[in-house]
Design a protein around this motif. Structure first.
Motif, PDB file in Angstrom:
ATOM      1  N   THR A  79     -19.436  35.352  25.748  1.00 22.60           N
ATOM      2  CA  THR A  79     -20.844  34.977  25.907  1.00 22.60           C
ATOM      3  C   THR A  79     -21.053  33.470  25.829  1.00 22.60           C
ATOM      4  N   LYS A  80     -20.194  32.789  25.069  1.00 22.32           N
ATOM      5  CA  LYS A  80     -20.343  31.339  24.893  1.00 22.32           C
ATOM      6  C   LYS A  80     -18.980  30.778  24.524  1.00 22.32           C
ATOM      7  N   VAL A  81     -18.680  29.608  25.078  1.00 24.68           N
ATOM      8  CA  VAL A  81     -17.385  28.989  24.800  1.00 24.68           C
ATOM      9  C   VAL A  81     -17.543  27.477  24.839  1.00 24.68           C
ATOM     10  N   ASP A  82     -16.786  26.782  23.985  1.00 25.45           N
ATOM     11  CA  ASP A  82     -16.792  25.324  24.022  1.00 25.45           C
ATOM     12  C   ASP A  82     -16.305  24.847  25.385  1.00 25.45           C
ATOM     13  N   THR A  83     -16.920  23.816  25.921  1.00 24.78           N
ATOM     14  CA  THR A  83     -16.542  23.263  27.221  1.00 24.78           C
ATOM     15  C   THR A  83     -15.067  22.879  27.212  1.00 24.78           C
ATOM     16  N   GLY A  84     -14.374  23.252  28.284  1.00 26.00           N
ATOM     17  CA  GLY A  84     -12.972  22.879  28.438  1.00 26.00           C
ATOM     18  C   GLY A  84     -11.996  23.702  27.629  1.00 26.00           C
ATOM     19  N   SER A  85     -12.434  24.804  27.052  1.00 26.11           N
ATOM     20  CA  SER A  85     -11.553  25.618  26.212  1.00 26.11           C
ATOM     21  C   SER A  85     -10.559  26.401  27.060  1.00 26.11           C
ATOM     22  N   THR A  86      -9.291  26.311  26.688  1.00 22.71           N
ATOM     23  CA  THR A  86      -8.268  27.157  27.299  1.00 22.71           C
ATOM     24  C   THR A  86      -7.990  28.315  26.350  1.00 22.71           C
ATOM     25  N   THR A  87      -7.289  29.313  26.859  1.00 24.78           N
ATOM     26  CA  THR A  87      -6.960  30.454  25.997  1.00 24.78           C
ATOM     27  C   THR A  87      -6.135  30.005  24.794  1.00 24.78           C
ATOM     28  N   LYS A  88      -5.282  29.027  24.979  1.00 25.51           N
ATOM     29  CA  LYS A  88      -4.465  28.523  23.867  1.00 25.51           C
ATOM     30  C   LYS A  88      -5.344  27.874  22.799  1.00 25.51           C
ATOM     31  N   ASP A  89      -6.337  27.072  23.216  1.00 21.00           N
ATOM     32  CA  ASP A  89      -7.254  26.432  22.261  1.00 21.00           C
ATOM     33  C   ASP A  89      -7.980  27.475  21.423  1.00 21.00           C
ATOM     34  N   VAL A  90      -8.480  28.506  22.075  1.00 20.26           N
ATOM     35  CA  VAL A  90      -9.247  29.538  21.393  1.00 20.26           C
ATOM     36  C   VAL A  90      -8.352  30.351  20.466  1.00 20.26           C
ATOM     37  N   TYR A  91      -7.193  30.758  20.977  1.00 20.76           N
ATOM     38  CA  TYR A  91      -6.279  31.570  20.186  1.00 20.76           C
ATOM     39  C   TYR A  91      -5.843  30.844  18.920  1.00 20.76           C
ATOM     40  N   ASN A  92      -5.655  29.552  19.011  1.00 20.95           N
ATOM     41  CA  ASN A  92      -5.233  28.763  17.846  1.00 20.95           C
ATOM     42  C   ASN A  92      -6.403  28.309  16.981  1.00 20.95           C
ATOM     43  N   GLY A  93      -7.628  28.713  17.334  1.00 17.99           N
ATOM     44  CA  GLY A  93      -8.790  28.365  16.530  1.00 17.99           C
ATOM     45  C   GLY A  93      -9.266  26.937  16.703  1.00 17.99           C
ATOM     46  N   GLU A 137     -17.179  35.524  16.755  1.00 18.69           N
ATOM     47  CA  GLU A 137     -16.098  34.624  17.146  1.00 18.69           C
ATOM     48  C   GLU A 137     -14.915  35.493  17.591  1.00 18.69           C
ATOM     49  N   VAL A 138     -14.264  35.121  18.685  1.00 14.54           N
ATOM     50  CA  VAL A 138     -13.229  35.955  19.288  1.00 14.54           C
ATOM     51  C   VAL A 138     -12.112  36.312  18.306  1.00 14.54           C
ATOM     52  N   ILE A 139     -11.767  35.412  17.409  1.00 20.15           N
ATOM     53  CA  ILE A 139     -10.666  35.682  16.477  1.00 20.15           C
ATOM     54  C   ILE A 139     -11.151  36.238  15.140  1.00 20.15           C
ATOM     55  N   LYS A 140     -12.417  36.646  15.066  1.00 18.50           N
ATOM     56  CA  LYS A 140     -12.967  37.198  13.827  1.00 18.50           C
ATOM     57  C   LYS A 140     -13.543  38.588  14.089  1.00 18.50           C
ATOM     58  N   SER A 141     -12.647  39.563  14.149  1.00 18.08           N
ATOM     59  CA  SER A 141     -13.060  40.953  14.359  1.00 18.08           C
ATOM     60  C   SER A 141     -11.987  41.859  13.767  1.00 18.08           C
ATOM     61  N   PRO A 142     -12.285  43.144  13.623  1.00 18.24           N
ATOM     62  CA  PRO A 142     -11.260  44.054  13.105  1.00 18.24           C
ATOM     63  C   PRO A 142     -10.081  44.227  14.061  1.00 18.24           C
ATOM     64  N   TYR A 143     -10.204  43.730  15.284  1.00 19.11           N
ATOM     65  CA  TYR A 143      -9.159  43.911  16.292  1.00 19.11           C
ATOM     66  C   TYR A 143      -8.259  42.696  16.428  1.00 19.11           C
ATOM     67  N   CYS A 144      -8.451  41.699  15.593  1.00 18.34           N
ATOM     68  CA  CYS A 144      -7.662  40.476  15.678  1.00 18.34           C
ATOM     69  C   CYS A 144      -6.994  40.239  14.329  1.00 18.34           C
ATOM     70  N   SER A 145      -5.814  40.801  14.181  1.00 11.93           N
ATOM     71  CA  SER A 145      -5.068  40.652  12.934  1.00 11.93           C
ATOM     72  C   SER A 145      -3.589  40.550  13.282  1.00 11.93           C
ATOM     73  N   ALA A 146      -2.750  40.576  12.271  1.00 11.84           N
ATOM     74  CA  ALA A 146      -1.310  40.493  12.502  1.00 11.84           C
ATOM     75  C   ALA A 146      -0.874  41.599  13.466  1.00 11.84           C
ATOM     76  N   GLY A 147      -0.058  41.242  14.418  1.00  5.77           N
ATOM     77  CA  GLY A 147       0.436  42.208  15.392  1.00  5.77           C
ATOM     78  C   GLY A 147      -0.420  42.329  16.633  1.00  5.77           C
ATOM     79  N   TYR A 148      -1.501  41.577  16.714  1.00  2.41           N
ATOM     80  CA  TYR A 148      -2.373  41.616  17.892  1.00  2.41           C
ATOM     81  C   TYR A 148      -2.167  40.383  18.746  1.00  2.41           C
ATOM     82  N   ASP A 149      -2.472  40.525  20.010  1.00  2.02           N
ATOM     83  CA  ASP A 149      -2.489  39.397  20.930  1.00  2.02           C
ATOM     84  C   ASP A 149      -3.807  39.469  21.703  1.00  2.02           C
ATOM     85  N   ILE A 150      -4.287  38.328  22.135  1.00  7.57           N
ATOM     86  CA  ILE A 150      -5.531  38.250  22.906  1.00  7.57           C
ATOM     87  C   ILE A 150      -5.204  37.719  24.287  1.00  7.57           C
ATOM     88  N   LYS A 151      -5.786  38.368  25.306  1.00  5.22           N
ATOM     89  CA  LYS A 151      -5.649  37.895  26.683  1.00  5.22           C
ATOM     90  C   LYS A 151      -7.043  37.825  27.284  1.00  5.22           C
TER      91      LYS A 151
END
Length: 190
Positions: A134-148, A167-181
């Protein structure tokens, strides 16, 4: 409250409709009766409060978008306009021309889809959750977001629970053993 269990069992299947993809492949959308807890009852308010508390334990700045319901799941929200419970999100992604964004170089845009993949010893990586950016910082790549390093807000539905903007990395689905694409819908002709 560590685990949220709304306990709306048993699920009562009311009907099944087909989501027809552009190539005429039919994917079932399940509709469940959502009548177990009367709206505005003390039990309903208790469920809503517990649902919100559970969500805030992952992202204190989340925003509720919809109350708890079994009428649709995360894939039904992201890929079928809230029309039902969708179990074959990976098939829809593959058949409907969603392109995975390159992790290091492609910019994420509002409207892109995010997939949360869980590692399993038996199945490898499997798609377990989806949401819409819904909203993302300008110029954000997937690597930037994944690394916080950059902010990326997502609207997603948490199982039987509510629909939240978080926030994409703050949910019950983002923990150890998960990857985001991240994915973008790209179709040049119909």
């Amino acid at each position: 409250m560590d685990n949220m269990d709304i306990s709306w069992n048993p699920f009562v299947l009311s009907h099944v409709i087909d989501l027809v993809l552009h190539n005429q492949v039919k994917v079932p959308l399940y509709a469940f009766a959502d009548t177990r807890v009367p709206a505005n009852s003390p039990q309903w308010q208790q469920l809503v409060n517990a649902d919100e508390s559970h969500a805030r334990s992952f992202d204190p700045n989340m925003h509720r978008r919809h109350l708890p319901t079994v009428c649709y799941n995360c894939h039904g929200l992201s890929l079928a306009s809230r029309r039902g419970w969708l179990n074959f999100a990976d098939l829809v992604l593959n058949q409907e021309n969603y392109k995975e964004l390159a992790r290091d170089t492609e910019e994420i845009l509002p409207g892109d889809l995010v997939g949360y993949y869980e590692h399993s010893e038996i199945e490898g990586m499997s798609l377990s959750h989806t949401g819409v950016v819904t909203k993302v910082d300008t110029g954000s790549t997937t690597k930037d977001v994944y690394n916080g390093l950059k902010s990326c807000r997502v609207n997603s539905k948490w199982g039987m629970n509510g629909e939240f903007i978080h926030e994409v990395i703050k949910s019950p689905y983002c923990s150890a053993g998960y990857d985001i694409k991240f994915y973008r819908f790209i179709r040049t002709h119909y």
